[in-house]
Design a protein around this motif. Sequence first.
Motif, PDB file in Angstrom:
ATOM      1  N   ILE A 166      45.883  31.926  43.992  1.00 57.86           N
ATOM      2  CA  ILE A 166      44.694  32.061  43.159  1.00 57.86           C
ATOM      3  C   ILE A 166      43.941  33.352  43.504  1.00 57.86           C
ATOM      4  CG2 ILE A 166      43.053  30.844  44.680  1.00 57.86           C
ATOM      5  CD1 ILE A 166      42.016  29.421  42.140  1.00 57.86           C
ATOM      6  N   VAL A 167      44.182  33.857  44.710  1.00 55.68           N
ATOM      7  CA  VAL A 167      43.521  35.107  45.121  1.00 55.68           C
ATOM      8  C   VAL A 167      44.027  36.302  44.314  1.00 55.68           C
ATOM      9  CG1 VAL A 167      43.124  34.281  47.473  1.00 55.68           C
ATOM     10  CG2 VAL A 167      45.205  35.563  46.959  1.00 55.68           C
ATOM     11  N   THR A 168      45.182  36.157  43.631  1.00 62.13           N
ATOM     12  CA  THR A 168      45.726  37.265  42.845  1.00 62.13           C
ATOM     13  C   THR A 168      45.151  37.308  41.435  1.00 62.13           C
ATOM     14  OG1 THR A 168      47.610  35.965  41.998  1.00 62.13           O
ATOM     15  CG2 THR A 168      47.895  37.083  44.124  1.00 62.13           C
ATOM     16  N   LEU A 169      44.403  36.270  41.051  1.00 55.18           N
ATOM     17  CA  LEU A 169      43.815  36.239  39.711  1.00 55.18           C
ATOM     18  C   LEU A 169      42.537  37.071  39.663  1.00 55.18           C
ATOM     19  CD1 LEU A 169      44.118  32.412  38.898  1.00 55.18           C
ATOM     20  CD2 LEU A 169      45.735  34.238  38.334  1.00 55.18           C
ATOM     21  N   ASP A 170      42.208  37.573  38.479  1.00 56.58           N
ATOM     22  CA  ASP A 170      40.954  38.320  38.358  1.00 56.58           C
ATOM     23  C   ASP A 170      39.787  37.326  38.240  1.00 56.58           C
ATOM     24  OD1 ASP A 170      40.820  37.421  35.693  1.00 56.58           O
ATOM     25  OD2 ASP A 170      41.793  39.217  34.922  1.00 56.58           O
ATOM     26  N   SER A 171      38.581  37.855  38.313  1.00 58.27           N
ATOM     27  CA  SER A 171      37.382  37.014  38.342  1.00 58.27           C
ATOM     28  C   SER A 171      37.264  36.142  37.097  1.00 58.27           C
ATOM     29  CB  SER A 171      36.126  37.881  38.488  1.00 58.27           C
ATOM     30  OG  SER A 171      36.137  38.533  39.732  1.00 58.27           O
ATOM     31  N   ARG A 172      37.569  36.710  35.922  1.00 55.77           N
ATOM     32  CA  ARG A 172      37.455  35.946  34.687  1.00 55.77           C
ATOM     33  C   ARG A 172      38.398  34.757  34.692  1.00 55.77           C
ATOM     34  NH1 ARG A 172      39.994  35.116  30.152  1.00 55.77           N
ATOM     35  NH2 ARG A 172      41.736  36.431  30.813  1.00 55.77           N
ATOM     36  N   ALA A 173      39.624  34.980  35.188  1.00 56.45           N
ATOM     37  CA  ALA A 173      40.612  33.901  35.234  1.00 56.45           C
ATOM     38  C   ALA A 173      40.184  32.808  36.206  1.00 56.45           C
ATOM     39  CB  ALA A 173      41.986  34.464  35.625  1.00 56.45           C
TER      40      ALA A 173
END
Length: 339
Positions: free
Chosen positions: A245-252
């Motif tokens: 989940i750390v690889t997702l951007d803030s919006r995601a």
Amino acid sequence: MMAKKDQKELTGKQKAAILLISLGPDVSASIYKHLSEEEIEKLTLEISSVKKVDSQAKEDVVEEFHNIALAQDYIAQGGIGYAKTVLEKALGPDQAAVIINRLTSSLQVRPFDFARKADPAQILNFIQNEHPQTIALILSYLDSTQAGQILSELPQEMQADVARRIAVMDSTSPEIINEVEQILERKLSSTVTQDYTQTGGVEAVVEVLNGVDRATEKTILDALEIQDPELAEEIKKRMFVFEDIVTLDSRAIQRVIRDCENEDLMLSLKVSSEEVKEIVFKNMSKRMVDTFKEEMEFMGPVRLRDVEEAQSRIVAIIRRLEEAGEIVIARGGGDDIIV
């Protein structure tokens, strides 16, 4: 004239033209929206050549179309075997065979279609004593959730071998598929497309592993790291686990937080790394962060199994959002992005 030609001798295009004439301009116009320009051109030309259609020919074509539509619906409900049984009861074995043969020659029914509607435990009983290559072939054609559940129940010493065989599988001859399918299907009939069918591969094994529990996933990947380190690394790059989940951007991340249950998120964060907690909390309001931290503190010890199940539910939400194109996951480096 069209009326003088026996309905059984009509070509497919002629039958289609008669059907559209019978359905009327409004319905025909809506059907045209789903056709290619070439199909529209050929069909329009065929319709223009029809001067008159007698009522019997029209009735025969509409009835044939109705039967084929019913058969397609039956196939969707329960597969070829189910459709054949229902049609035989309704129309008799001869007419049912004609309709099924016409459909299966154009539908390209995927091998093991009947098995995808079966209970995983039932399939496991049939295949658990088979050769790993046979098991890999069958699992590669099943729904990924089914295949993941079956792989989880196989003996641990077999799991990694089967996963590896799915990953390196390329193409399988129709003769072998037919033979395996007949053994597994037993009482059901099935028709397969007679060409070499592409299945398996790294993406296939990733889909299967995404459906297993975390303990099985770890066991398989650990074994693969010993047997085939390069393959294990390739699979890991393509998989998504909760910590990713750390690889997702803030919006995601914000979207995931909205869609998942708070209790699942609390359980998942309870044992996660500080990096994961920091990124998730960063995408919450201060009030929500304070509430989460307070409730997590009073939660006390939690069972690892409960945590893994909660994480699996969140990962399932992430994958669903990705499939819907609502979030983006970067895999195996920045150049490989799936929308």
